[in-house]
Design an enzyme around this catalytic site. Structure first.
Site, PDB file in Angstrom:
ATOM      1  N   ARG A   1     -12.141   3.575  -0.853  1.00 50.38           N
ATOM      2  CA  ARG A   1     -13.018   2.433  -1.118  1.00 50.38           C
ATOM      3  C   ARG A   1     -12.825   1.278  -0.146  1.00 50.38           C
ATOM      4  NH1 ARG A   1     -13.016   4.626  -5.710  1.00 50.38           N
ATOM      5  NH2 ARG A   1     -10.813   4.837  -5.324  1.00 50.38           N
ATOM      6  N   THR A   2     -11.589   0.822  -0.058  1.00 51.59           N
ATOM      7  CA  THR A   2     -11.356  -0.387   0.727  1.00 51.59           C
ATOM      8  C   THR A   2     -11.723  -0.145   2.184  1.00 51.59           C
ATOM      9  OG1 THR A   2      -9.605  -0.936  -0.813  1.00 51.59           O
ATOM     10  CG2 THR A   2      -9.657  -2.187   1.224  1.00 51.59           C
TER      11      THR A   2
ATOM     12  N   LYS B   1       6.158   8.294  19.882  1.00 51.25           N
ATOM     13  CA  LYS B   1       7.011   8.197  21.075  1.00 51.25           C
ATOM     14  C   LYS B   1       8.065   7.109  20.894  1.00 51.25           C
ATOM     15  CE  LYS B   1       3.076   9.023  24.138  1.00 51.25           C
ATOM     16  NZ  LYS B   1       2.379   8.367  25.266  1.00 51.25           N
TER      17      LYS B   1
ATOM     18  N   ARG C   1      -4.090  -1.952   6.209  1.00 49.95           N
ATOM     19  CA  ARG C   1      -3.427  -1.554   4.971  1.00 49.95           C
ATOM     20  C   ARG C   1      -2.130  -0.892   5.364  1.00 49.95           C
ATOM     21  NH1 ARG C   1      -5.771   1.462  -0.245  1.00 49.95           N
ATOM     22  NH2 ARG C   1      -6.509  -0.678  -0.501  1.00 49.95           N
TER      23      ARG C   1
ATOM     24  N   HIS D   1      -3.088  -7.614  -2.461  1.00 48.05           N
ATOM     25  CA  HIS D   1      -4.349  -7.024  -2.025  1.00 48.05           C
ATOM     26  C   HIS D   1      -5.403  -8.132  -2.198  1.00 48.05           C
ATOM     27  CE1 HIS D   1      -7.448  -4.263  -1.200  1.00 48.05           C
ATOM     28  NE2 HIS D   1      -7.210  -3.318  -2.092  1.00 48.05           N
TER      29      HIS D   1
HETATM   30  C1  NCD Z   1      -6.029  -0.297  -5.362  1.00 44.49           C
HETATM   31  C2  NCD Z   1      -4.939  -0.424  -4.315  1.00 44.49           C
HETATM   32  O1  NCD Z   1      -5.023   0.184  -3.269  1.00 44.49           O
HETATM   33  O2  NCD Z   1      -4.040  -1.196  -4.587  1.00 44.49           O
HETATM   34  N1  NCD Z   1      -7.120   0.396  -4.862  1.00 44.49           N
HETATM   35  C3  NCD Z   1      -8.118  -0.333  -4.265  1.00 44.49           C
HETATM   36  O3  NCD Z   1      -7.979  -0.808  -3.173  1.00 44.49           O
HETATM   37  N2  NCD Z   1      -9.222  -0.541  -4.965  1.00 44.49           N
HETATM   38  C4  NCD Z   1      -5.570   0.165  -6.669  1.00 44.49           C
HETATM   39  C5  NCD Z   1      -4.759   1.419  -6.765  1.00 44.49           C
HETATM   40  O4  NCD Z   1      -4.537   2.123  -5.791  1.00 44.49           O
HETATM   41  O5  NCD Z   1      -4.350   1.700  -7.894  1.00 44.49           O
END
Ligand code: NCD
Length: 350
Positions: free
Chosen positions: A84-85, A113, A134, A167
């Protein structure tokens, strides 16, 4: 602008002190942690997201949005799983005419490397105008933002999930969802929100709880097994900010009291020795019967992905907001990127 400060000194500062460092000429630049946002910013981002949705309904509007950041490039550095993100950010960039490149797997990068992740990121900061990342390690995005500031390279960094810690863009889309849901019911001020499940390791809950201190008279319920209750650091923050909260372990008792229930899955990827298996997580599932005791205007949220916390039949209930959250996420991210590149005025005037 704290030039010359050492990382170790910076790292230990409070969020409110770091805030300055994430700005550029007074404008939002790096998006690292929820503590950096105030009420004015949250109201503006909601208004901007709604305006963008409206503009995007017509072909002319779509072309206008696409022209705003044409020629800009973004790097999606996602070295922790994401659907999703990742897609939501990619779509958001495309809506604004930004081209994306991605690194999702470090096994094909020079990191094998022996290059440090800092050097890797510094390398692609030479090719792009925006870095979205991320990472499994808490504080990594912050470290990169710090590094780029220190070397004087003006490339904004957006934290799209940093380990168990934060997040912030999920929290912004959650705020937008709450804002839209309660638009005709007095807004987010005064609302009661239950957070359910793995609150210790769920970063979305942490980031949203930090943002909620910007709203008057909210009450938070933390409903979790004892071993997965909210971290002491966050509770301390809420006490300082005079945000009312209560810890609970019985979900059924809390459901009739709230305006929103925020469900989460167990974050067992952070287990050290399979400790999650010893927890009866079924007590933290939203059972079908709860629909009868959930107030009629209350909403059910979930950052997704879900496991069994919410049975699919509940998706049909008009109070289920999690699919709407997914959609809202894209618009909020468009709004955020537009704000970083100072295109918000052009959009509001369209
Ligand atoms: C969440 C995350 O990555 O923290 N997912 C997201 O980005 N919607 C929640 C999760 O992974 O439980």
């Amino acid at each position: 602008m704290m030039r010359g400060i050492e990382w170790e000194t910076f790292r230990k500062l409070r969020g409110s002190k770091k805030k300055e460092y994430f700005l550029r000429n007074g404008n939002i630049f790096h998006v690292i942690m929820s503590q950096q946002f105030d009420r004015k910013f949250l109201d503006e981002i909601c208004e901007l997201a709604t305006k963008i949705r409206g503009i995007s309904k017509g072909n002319k509007g779509v072309r206008f949005l696409q022209s705003l950041l044409q020629g800009k490039r973004a790097m999606l550095y996602f070295v922790q799983p994401s659907t999703r993100t990742f897609l939501s950010f990619m779509a958001a960039c495309q809506i604004l005419g930004i081209q994306c490149s991605e690194v999702r797997d470090t096994s094909t990068s020079s990191e094998v490397k022996g290059e440090s992740q800092e050097d890797t990121v510094r390398t692609f900061s030479s090719y792009v105008d925006l870095i979205i990342m991320r990472h499994p390690q808490a504080g990594f995005a912050e470290r990169i933002a710090f590094l780029l500031n220190q070397i004087g390279r003006p490339v904004p960094v957006i934290n799209a999930g940093s380990g168990r810690d934060q997040h912030p863009t999920q929290a912004l889309l959650d705020i937008y969802t709450l804002h839209r849901s309660f638009e005709n019911y007095g807004g987010i001020d005064g609302k009661k929100i239950a957070f359910v499940g793995d609150l210790l390791r769920g970063r979305t809950v942490r980031s949203l709880a930090y943002l909620l201190r910007n709203y008057k008279g909210v009450k938070l319920y933390f409903v979790a097994p004892k071993d997965l209750q909210m971290g002491e650091d966050l509770k301390e923050y809420l006490r300082e900010q005079s945000v009312d909260f209560e810890e609970k372990d019985d979900l059924e008792e809390v459901i009739p009291l709230v305006d929103a229930v925020y469900m989460t899955r167990i974050q067992d990827e952070y287990d050290e020795a399979g400790e999650s298996k010893r927890i009866d997580y079924s007590k933290y599932h939203f059972k079908r019967e709860y629909l009868k005791i959930l107030p009629p205007n209350a909403i059910i949220m979930h950052p997704l992905p879900r496991r069994e916390e919410i049975p699919v039949e509940i998706d049909e209930d008009k109070r289920a907001m999690y699919w709407r959250q997914v959609r809202n996420g894209m618009w909020v991210r468009v709004a955020l990127i537009a704000k970083i590149f100072r295109k918000d005025r052009d959009i509001m005037e369209y």
